[in-house]
Motif scaffolding. Structure first.
Motif, PDB file in Angstrom:
ATOM      1  N   ILE A   1      65.126  13.036  58.488  1.00  0.00           N
ATOM      2  CA  ILE A   1      64.785  14.261  57.773  1.00  0.00           C
ATOM      3  C   ILE A   1      65.243  14.119  56.333  1.00  0.00           C
ATOM      4  O   ILE A   1      66.428  13.862  56.074  1.00  0.00           O
ATOM      5  N   ALA A   2      64.326  14.255  55.399  1.00  0.00           N
ATOM      6  CA  ALA A   2      64.620  14.155  53.972  1.00  0.00           C
ATOM      7  C   ALA A   2      64.464  15.529  53.338  1.00  0.00           C
ATOM      8  O   ALA A   2      63.437  16.182  53.516  1.00  0.00           O
ATOM      9  N   ILE A   3      65.502  15.967  52.603  1.00  0.00           N
ATOM     10  CA  ILE A   3      65.475  17.294  51.989  1.00  0.00           C
ATOM     11  C   ILE A   3      65.806  17.188  50.508  1.00  0.00           C
ATOM     12  O   ILE A   3      66.884  16.724  50.130  1.00  0.00           O
TER      13      ILE A   3
ATOM     14  N   VAL B   1      69.937  13.472  58.472  1.00  0.00           N
ATOM     15  CA  VAL B   1      69.460  14.416  57.468  1.00  0.00           C
ATOM     16  C   VAL B   1      70.014  13.928  56.139  1.00  0.00           C
ATOM     17  O   VAL B   1      71.233  13.907  55.943  1.00  0.00           O
ATOM     18  N   ALA B   2      69.141  13.496  55.245  1.00  0.00           N
ATOM     19  CA  ALA B   2      69.551  13.036  53.916  1.00  0.00           C
ATOM     20  C   ALA B   2      69.063  14.041  52.890  1.00  0.00           C
ATOM     21  O   ALA B   2      67.893  14.430  52.907  1.00  0.00           O
TER      22      ALA B   2
ATOM     23  N   VAL C   1      60.290  13.893  58.730  1.00  0.00           N
ATOM     24  CA  VAL C   1      60.191  15.262  58.220  1.00  0.00           C
ATOM     25  C   VAL C   1      60.660  15.259  56.770  1.00  0.00           C
ATOM     26  O   VAL C   1      61.745  14.785  56.462  1.00  0.00           O
ATOM     27  N   ARG C   2      59.835  15.815  55.890  1.00  0.00           N
ATOM     28  CA  ARG C   2      60.186  15.895  54.473  1.00  0.00           C
ATOM     29  C   ARG C   2      60.064  17.339  54.013  1.00  0.00           C
ATOM     30  O   ARG C   2      59.016  17.968  54.203  1.00  0.00           O
ATOM     31  N   ILE C   3      61.126  17.851  53.418  1.00  0.00           N
ATOM     32  CA  ILE C   3      61.197  19.264  53.053  1.00  0.00           C
ATOM     33  C   ILE C   3      61.694  19.411  51.618  1.00  0.00           C
ATOM     34  O   ILE C   3      62.652  18.746  51.210  1.00  0.00           O
TER      35      ILE C   3
ATOM     36  N   GLY D   1      71.765  24.848  43.816  1.00  0.00           N
ATOM     37  CA  GLY D   1      71.873  26.217  44.289  1.00  0.00           C
ATOM     38  C   GLY D   1      70.814  26.636  45.283  1.00  0.00           C
ATOM     39  O   GLY D   1      70.779  27.791  45.702  1.00  0.00           O
ATOM     40  N   SER D   2      69.960  25.698  45.688  1.00  0.00           N
ATOM     41  CA  SER D   2      68.922  26.045  46.662  1.00  0.00           C
ATOM     42  C   SER D   2      69.486  26.141  48.072  1.00  0.00           C
ATOM     43  O   SER D   2      68.826  26.651  48.974  1.00  0.00           O
ATOM     44  N   GLY D   3      70.709  25.648  48.253  1.00  0.00           N
ATOM     45  CA  GLY D   3      71.339  25.677  49.569  1.00  0.00           C
ATOM     46  C   GLY D   3      71.160  24.395  50.343  1.00  0.00           C
ATOM     47  O   GLY D   3      71.525  24.321  51.525  1.00  0.00           O
ATOM     48  N   LYS D   4      70.644  23.344  49.690  1.00  0.00           N
ATOM     49  CA  LYS D   4      70.270  22.147  50.451  1.00  0.00           C
ATOM     50  C   LYS D   4      71.457  21.459  51.110  1.00  0.00           C
ATOM     51  O   LYS D   4      71.323  20.928  52.207  1.00  0.00           O
ATOM     52  N   SER D   5      72.621  21.450  50.464  1.00  0.00           N
ATOM     53  CA  SER D   5      73.764  20.749  51.055  1.00  0.00           C
ATOM     54  C   SER D   5      74.285  21.469  52.294  1.00  0.00           C
ATOM     55  O   SER D   5      74.423  20.866  53.369  1.00  0.00           O
ATOM     56  N   SER D   6      74.569  22.759  52.165  1.00  0.00           N
ATOM     57  CA  SER D   6      75.115  23.499  53.306  1.00  0.00           C
ATOM     58  C   SER D   6      74.094  23.619  54.430  1.00  0.00           C
ATOM     59  O   SER D   6      74.439  23.482  55.610  1.00  0.00           O
TER      60      SER D   6
END
Length: 241
Positions: free
Chosen positions: A10-12, A134-135, A150-152, A17-22
């Motif tokens: 899964i690549a995000i 999840v990266a 999965v790419r988001i 501040g988008s919340g991607k880390s948490s």
């Protein structure tokens, strides 16, 4: 996860501040797979250069430092540790001092391919060890892992991003805290956007807008995308449409 299933990669991507880390950590934890914070690698390199007296404006020297970076990163989403040259810098790389300098490293066009290859290697290792990964970071869906299952693109309005980062950094999202955070967040995104695309989803990348979602809703929204694409249902995940 059964080892006869495809590895769940899964690549995000997303802006500050988008919340991607948490959200990415929570998603990895819920799915029982490993986690890779690629932004921590740029921050760790920034810390290492400053610690070793390498001028961040000396682009060639920073590339040499990147190639030899003695970095250890934990893959457990519930216990993130960053160690450089034997020193635990987990907290140090999140300070304002590092945040103010990291763009000089992240926009170094010689550094990016070095760390991007290191990220691909780490994703592969983590996936084999845990059944998936999840990266998250910048360029993950397009450059580092364009073949991820999965790419988001995780995004949010400027107002929402500033509010979240203010609460994270200053413990408050009042007007003064947001003003103190504005330059750091927007400047970082502006600088990084010169060498990285993380504001508009590429073909095949699903956009998840978290502007009006709280943390739990954001996690569920990402899990729903994972379920719909990968079909990896689990007890807490929403059913795939």
């Amino acid at each position: 996860m059964s080892r006869d299933q495809p590895l769940l990669t899964i690549a995000i991507d997303g802006p500050s501040g988008s919340g991607k880390s948490s959200v990415s950590r929570a998603v990895a934890d819920r799915l029982g797979i490993g986690y890779l914070d690629t932004g921590a690698m740029y921050r760790a390199l920034t810390w290492w250069c400053l610690d070793q007296g390498v001028a961040l404006t000396d682009e060639a020297a920073v590339v040499v430092a990147a190639e030899a970076l003695p970095l250890e990163l934990s893959t457990d989403p519930g216990d993130q540790r960053v160690v450089v040259g034997g020193t635990d810098v987990t907290a140090a790389i999140r300070t304002t001092a590092i945040s103010a300098e990291v763009s000089k490293v992240a926009t170094n066009t010689g550094v990016r391919p070095v760390l991007q290859q290191a990220q691909r290697d780490r994703m592969a290792t983590i996936s084999v060890a845990t059944g998936g990964v999840v990266a998250e970071g910048r360029d993950i869906t397009t450059v580092v892992a364009p073949d991820a299952l999965v790419r988001i693109l995780l995004t949010a309005s400027e107002e929402a991003r500033l509010r979240r980062r203010s609460a994270e950094v200053h413990g408050s999202a009042d007007e003064a805290a947001i003003a103190a955070t504005r330059d750091q967040v927007l400047r970082r995104d502006r600088d990084d956007s010169a060498v990285s695309q993380f504001t508009v989803a590429a073909d095949g990348v699903v956009t998840v807008d978290t502007s009006d979602l709280d943390f739990d809703e954001s996690v569920e929204a990402v899990l729903a995308v994972v379920a719909s694409i990968a079909g990896h249902a689990h007890p807490d995940a929403p059913d795939a449409p």
